[in-house]
Design an enzyme around this catalytic site. Structure first.
Site, mmCIF file in Angstrom:
data_model
loop_
_atom_site.group_PDB
_atom_site.id
_atom_site.type_symbol
_atom_site.label_atom_id
_atom_site.label_comp_id
_atom_site.label_asym_id
_atom_site.label_seq_id
_atom_site.Cartn_x
_atom_site.Cartn_y
_atom_site.Cartn_z
ATOM 1 C CG ASP A 199 -11.337 -8.579 33.880
ATOM 2 O OD1 ASP A 199 -11.587 -7.440 33.441
ATOM 3 O OD2 ASP A 199 -11.558 -8.923 35.051
ATOM 4 C CG HIS A 280 -17.375 -3.383 40.842
ATOM 5 N ND1 HIS A 280 -18.292 -2.366 40.690
ATOM 6 C CD2 HIS A 280 -18.065 -4.443 41.333
ATOM 7 C CE1 HIS A 280 -19.482 -2.784 41.077
ATOM 8 N NE2 HIS A 280 -19.367 -4.051 41.467
ATOM 9 N NE ARG A 281 -9.412 -7.375 38.319
ATOM 10 C CZ ARG A 281 -9.738 -8.663 38.260
ATOM 11 N NH1 ARG A 281 -10.060 -9.211 37.115
ATOM 12 N NH2 ARG A 281 -9.739 -9.404 39.355
ATOM 13 C CB ALA A 282 -13.616 -1.632 33.873
#
Length: 343
Positions: A199, A280-282
């Site tokens: 991730d 929320h990284r995506a």
């Protein structure tokens, strides 16, 4: 014995197919803030070839002469401690490098070492640079990253996220800039990376051998032509390589002027919610990638095409999945969601 092909690098523009892999690499070069790329695939699919070839197409960049961290003379905020006190800097122009990190590397080899005895005797810090020092403003390449010690991977990803390498030994600490583009390659048949580590990569690309007969024949032709006469082969692709280098330079210059509407942010959030992505990284990576793709295409505002390309590269490794289940992306659904928006 023919040594013509020794130290010769297969041109990036001559690689057949693998368009997503090439695109992910180029987007990271244009905008290192995307967060690196992990390339997964079976052996013999040009993963390493593409990474090593990448540096050859990059334009020259300025750096401070004799600085062990290759500091940017125009980026005072990220200077090392030596550059901060050196008022007489000589500026040189060099190409970005691909710095290899071997699987057997220890933590000290990666982060560098502090000479504690010297510090105690002289009251001064003495730092022996490690791989993260060499990697500053360069590409850090880790082949078979899935075989790297987990602790070393953690150190790498922390430095990549912070842009700083900090070392502390026996109460003595030292830090230096460590902004690099992390590129990892791996063959999933030899083991996987922990999901929380995957991730941390901005983009992930899965590569496969060509299934089209004509493309496979082209791969054979290209490789044999290169091995037969590398000088002629490289010369044949020289113009394409120069043009690609200029396109990268132009995209880097254009990057800050690319704009996106609030609808783009809503679309990124909507895609991530509907696709069941964790965290929320995506969403954030999706927008950064879309902006960079727009700059690469010579545009100054983000379009639906940019959003689709970004979703394709930023989402697959972040899909929520159950044990023993592959995270797969339904690109038709993504396309339908994008079609519902006016950006």
């Amino acid at each position: 014995m023919n040594t013509e092909n020794e130290k010769r690098i297969f041109p990036f523009c001559a690689i057949v197919g693998q368009e997503d892999m090439k695109k992910a690499l180029l987007l990271n070069i244009i905008n290192p803030k995307i967060g690196g790329v992990l390339i997964r695939g079976e052996k013999g699919t040009a993963k390493s070839t593409a990474v090593r070839a990448l540096a050859e197409v990059l334009p020259l960049r300025e750096q401070v002469e004799n600085c062990k961290f290759s500091c940017d003379p125009n980026d005072e905020r990220n200077w090392c401690s030596d550059c901060k006190i050196n008022n007489d800097k000589t500026v040189i122009k060099l190409k970005m490098k691909v710095v290899n990190l071997p699987v057997s590397a220890t933590e000290d080899r990666v982060v560098g070492t502090l000479d504690i005895e010297y510090a105690l005797k002289h009251g001064e810090k003495k730092f022996e640079p490690g791989i993260l020092a060499m990697a500053n403003r360069n590409i850090l390449y880790v082949d078979e990253i899935n075989l790297l010690d987990d602790h070393v991977v953690d150190v790498l990803l922390d430095a990549a996220a912070m842009g700083v390498n900090s070392i502390e030994r026996e109460g003595v600490s030292y830090s230096h800039p460590s902004n690099f583009i992390l590129v990892g390659t791996m063959n999933p048949e030899e083991g996987d990376l922990r999901p929380q580590l995957i991730d941390r990569f901005g983009l992930v690309v899965d590569v496969y051998g060509e299934s089209d007969k004509k493309s496979r024949v082209e791969v054979i032709k290209q490789r044999l032509a290169f091995e037969d006469s590398p000088t002629d082969f490289i010369q044949y692709y020289e113009k394409q390589q120069i043009l690609l280098g200029e396109k990268i330079k132009s995209a880097k210059a254009k990057l800050k002027s690319v704009t996106y509407s609030d609808k783009c942010l809503e679309l990124a959030a909507d895609i991530c919610i509907q696709m069941g992505v964790d965290g929320h990284r995506a969403d954030i990576t999706l927008i950064k990638t879309a902006v960079t793709h727009a700059a690469y295409q010579g545009r100054t505002c983000v379009t639906k095409e940019d959003m689709y390309v970004a979703a394709k590269l930023a989402l697959p490794h972040r899909m929520r999945r159950k044990p023993f289940e592959e995270g797969t992306v339904d690109f038709e659904t993504i396309s339908s969601i994008i079609d519902e928006y006016e950006l």
